[in-house]
Structure formats: structure tokens, C-alpha cells
Write a protein that holds these residues in place. Structure first.
Motif, mmCIF file in Angstrom:
data_model
loop_
_atom_site.group_PDB
_atom_site.id
_atom_site.type_symbol
_atom_site.label_atom_id
_atom_site.label_comp_id
_atom_site.label_asym_id
_atom_site.label_seq_id
_atom_site.Cartn_x
_atom_site.Cartn_y
_atom_site.Cartn_z
ATOM 1 N N GLN A 1 0.688 -1.213 -0.073
ATOM 2 C CA GLN A 1 -0.090 0.148 0.046
ATOM 3 C C GLN A 1 0.906 1.304 -0.070
ATOM 4 O O GLN A 1 2.009 1.290 0.221
ATOM 5 C CB GLN A 1 -0.856 0.045 1.261
ATOM 6 N N VAL A 2 0.127 2.617 -0.368
ATOM 7 C CA VAL A 2 0.796 3.516 -0.270
ATOM 8 C C VAL A 2 0.535 4.318 1.051
ATOM 9 O O VAL A 2 -0.631 4.280 1.535
ATOM 10 C CB VAL A 2 0.388 4.616 -1.418
ATOM 11 N N GLN A 3 1.288 4.961 1.624
ATOM 12 C CA GLN A 3 1.238 5.786 2.739
ATOM 13 C C GLN A 3 0.953 7.376 2.474
ATOM 14 O O GLN A 3 1.499 7.871 1.722
ATOM 15 C CB GLN A 3 2.315 5.786 3.818
ATOM 16 N N LEU A 4 -0.292 7.877 2.919
ATOM 17 C CA LEU A 4 -0.730 9.130 2.163
ATOM 18 C C LEU A 4 -0.873 9.910 3.650
ATOM 19 O O LEU A 4 -1.647 9.640 4.491
ATOM 20 C CB LEU A 4 -1.985 8.993 1.589
ATOM 21 N N VAL A 5 -0.163 11.237 3.263
ATOM 22 C CA VAL A 5 -0.667 12.169 4.529
ATOM 23 C C VAL A 5 -1.172 13.559 3.899
ATOM 24 O O VAL A 5 -0.591 14.189 3.017
ATOM 25 C CB VAL A 5 0.744 12.580 5.235
ATOM 26 N N GLU A 6 -2.203 13.921 4.155
ATOM 27 C CA GLU A 6 -3.032 15.003 3.707
ATOM 28 C C GLU A 6 -2.671 16.253 4.733
ATOM 29 O O GLU A 6 -2.136 16.198 6.075
ATOM 30 C CB GLU A 6 -4.547 15.033 3.610
ATOM 31 N N SER A 7 -2.675 17.606 4.308
ATOM 32 C CA SER A 7 -2.429 18.824 4.874
ATOM 33 C C SER A 7 -3.166 20.081 4.138
ATOM 34 O O SER A 7 -3.732 19.613 2.962
ATOM 35 C CB SER A 7 -0.946 19.135 5.000
ATOM 36 N N GLY A 8 -3.348 21.216 5.024
ATOM 37 C CA GLY A 8 -4.076 22.077 4.232
ATOM 38 C C GLY A 8 -5.293 22.394 4.557
ATOM 39 O O GLY A 8 -5.810 23.651 4.070
ATOM 40 N N GLY A 9 -6.064 21.673 5.182
ATOM 41 C CA GLY A 9 -7.581 21.812 5.686
ATOM 42 C C GLY A 9 -7.574 23.193 6.583
ATOM 43 O O GLY A 9 -6.381 23.570 7.316
ATOM 44 N N GLY A 10 -8.681 23.542 6.721
ATOM 45 C CA GLY A 10 -8.865 24.668 7.787
ATOM 46 C C GLY A 10 -10.192 25.396 7.489
ATOM 47 O O GLY A 10 -11.149 24.760 6.725
ATOM 48 N N LEU A 11 -10.441 26.778 8.092
ATOM 49 C CA LEU A 11 -11.357 27.457 7.699
ATOM 50 C C LEU A 11 -11.413 28.266 6.891
ATOM 51 O O LEU A 11 -10.438 29.112 6.921
ATOM 52 C CB LEU A 11 -11.994 28.225 9.197
ATOM 53 N N VAL A 12 -12.318 28.580 5.972
ATOM 54 C CA VAL A 12 -12.207 29.217 4.864
ATOM 55 C C VAL A 12 -13.741 30.003 4.590
ATOM 56 O O VAL A 12 -14.434 29.145 4.916
ATOM 57 C CB VAL A 12 -11.823 28.639 3.524
ATOM 58 N N GLN A 13 -13.736 31.100 4.023
ATOM 59 C CA GLN A 13 -14.999 31.788 3.889
ATOM 60 C C GLN A 13 -15.499 31.388 2.460
ATOM 61 O O GLN A 13 -14.669 31.105 1.585
ATOM 62 C CB GLN A 13 -14.758 33.287 3.791
ATOM 63 N N ALA A 14 -16.802 31.135 2.123
ATOM 64 C CA ALA A 14 -17.318 31.063 0.942
ATOM 65 C C ALA A 14 -16.885 31.981 0.066
ATOM 66 O O ALA A 14 -16.732 33.186 0.430
ATOM 67 C CB ALA A 14 -19.156 30.971 1.204
ATOM 68 N N GLY A 15 -16.575 31.526 -1.261
ATOM 69 C CA GLY A 15 -15.939 32.377 -2.201
ATOM 70 C C GLY A 15 -14.474 32.579 -2.060
ATOM 71 O O GLY A 15 -14.013 33.259 -3.023
ATOM 72 N N GLY A 16 -13.737 32.091 -1.252
ATOM 73 C CA GLY A 16 -12.325 32.045 -1.088
ATOM 74 C C GLY A 16 -11.566 31.011 -1.923
ATOM 75 O O GLY A 16 -12.225 30.697 -2.978
#
Length: 125
Positions: A1-16
Motif C-alpha cells: 500500500q501507499v502511505q498518504l498524508v494530507e494537509s492544508g485543511g482549515g476554515l475558509v470563507q465561502a467564495g475564497g
């Protein structure tokens, strides 16, 4: 299998805008189609974008024209650029790698056998 690490999530305003990243390791990441899926509370997991090993893309109608999936082979990474997000895009977003090499950008979840831990995206109105 491949090990995967996500990042970059958070709070954003609609339209951003927001960009999610996923770094893969293990088997030859660049030979596998990769996808982004999401799951909101009380809803089924939805595979919203996929990119083949060769760079072809496939999007769900719900994100077509707003989200862009891409990959950087030199960095063993894939990205999901989220433009003009909507509150209904709020979910945990997961990166996934296909179980077989050299496949097309399929959006069937059963085609993917490696999943990251997820990153929360919250879109405020």
C-alpha cells in the motif's frame, strides 16, 4: 500500500480559496491514480476528483469548474485546489491511491485501497 498524508485543511470563507496537499510514500506513488474524497457528517463518502497516473482528470458534478486536482511527480504529491468553496463543501477530505497501477481517473471508491487520515475543511457562509 501507499502511505498518504494530507494537509492544508482549515476554515475558509465561502467564495475564497484553499489548497489541500497529499504526500505519498511506499510503492511507486507516481504510477497510481490518486483521488480526493470527502465525507460530511451523516453523509456517504463522495469521491470528488481523481487524476490518473498520466494526468487525466475526472470530477464530480458538485465540484466541476470550482476544484482542480493536480499532481507533482517530483514531490510525490497531489493537490486539490478549492476555488469559490460553498458551505456544502464542508467535510473531512481524504486522499486515496488506486489499488492497481497505470489506471484511469476512476471515481469509484472501491478502486482505491490506500487512504490518508483526512483533513477537515470548514466553509463559512
Amino acid at each position: 500500500q501507499v502511505q498518504l498524508v494530507e494537509s492544508g485543511g482549515g476554515l475558509v470563507q465561502a467564495g475564497g480559496s484553499l489548497r489541500l496537499s497529499c504526500v505519498g510514500s511506499g510503492r511507486t506513488f507516481n504510477n497510481y491514480a490518486v483521488a480526493w474524497s470527502r465525507q460530511a457528517p451523516g453523509k456517504e463518502r463522495e469521491l470528488v476528483a481523481a487524476i490518473s497516473w498520466s494526468g487525466a482528470t475526472n470530477y464530480a458534478d458538485s465540484v466541476e469548474g470550482r476544484f482542480t486536482i493536480s499532481r507533482d511527480r517530483a514531490k510525490n504529491s497531489t493537490y486539490l485546489q478549492m476555488n469559490t468553496p460553498k458551505p456544502e463543501d464542508t467535510a473531512v477530505y481524504y486522499c486515496a491511491a488506486n489499488r492497481d497501477p497505470f489506471t484511469s481517473a476512476v471515481r469509484s471508491p472501491t478502486s482505491y485501497d490506500s487512504w490518508g487520515q483526512g483533513t477537515q475543511v470548514t466553509v463559512s457562509s
